[in-house]
Scaffold this motif. Structure first.
Motif: not given
Length: 201
Positions: A11-13, A50-53, A75-78
């Motif tokens: 949710v946070r990311f 990786t976040g936004t890569g 873990i973050s689809p966004g």
């Protein structure tokens, strides 16, 4: 269903996904990690959390002719949706760093930048990283030694868990990962320890 710590992280990311790349420090750190790892031609690379890569994108820019096989998990689809837009050729997977959905001996390099302090189960993440590494493979971590409280929302005790080589070595040691080399990256008041590890056996 995700357990509460992972749900909270997601949710946070997800909420930060569209603005995350505006951080000049995180962009600079990704470039530093890409410069540090120097993957061989055709290397299979996995970026954990990786976040936004950013690290994968920095590698793609730095090594355009090495035919790297770039993969990331988060873990973050966004965050991954941003990564897909920025680097469509990478293989990006929504998942838990402590349960990597990849075969044993799949990668030459595993990276994890500025994320160990966020992971609920670092010991299992390290075991999983060692499992998916091929013989002679390397893991690279980047952890905060010092951080600018104004930039990062105040002191963070979780970052202090990995603010020295000894602390990171203790966390990774049970997995068989052993230190090879390291250097410190500085950006303003932030200092980040970038370290390379290999499996001992």
């Amino acid at each position: 269903m995700l357990e509460e710590p992972l749900r909270t992280i997601r949710v946070r990311f997800d909420a930060r996904a569209d603005s995350y790349d505006s951080s000049a420090m995180h962009r600079a750190l990704a470039h530093e990690v890409a410069s540090f790892v120097d993957p061989g031609h055709g290397s299979a690379v996995l970026d954990v959390a990786t976040g936004t890569g950013l690290v994968l994108r920095a590698l793609a820019r730095r090594c355009p002719d090495r035919e790297l096989q770039l993969s990331g998990i988060d873990i973050s689809p966004g965050m991954l949706e941003v990564a897909r837009r920025r680097l469509p050729r990478a293989t990006l997977t929504v998942g838990d760093a402590a349960a990597l959905p990849f075969a044993t001996d799949s990668f030459d390099l595993v990276t994890c930048a500025a994320a160990l302090h966020l992971l609920p189960d670092v010991a299992t993440m390290a075991e999983e990283s060692a499992r998916v590494l091929r013989s002679g493979g390397r893991a690279v971590t980047a952890t905060f030694v010092d951080s600018d409280p104004g930039r990062h929302g105040g002191p963070n005790p979780d970052r202090a868990r990995f603010d020295s080589l000894d602390k990171v070595a203790v966390a990774l040691g049970p997995s068989g990962l052993r230190l090879v080399r390291h250097r410190t990256f500085r950006y303003g008041m932030d200092a980040v320890l970038v370290a390379e590890w290999t499996c001992s056996g």
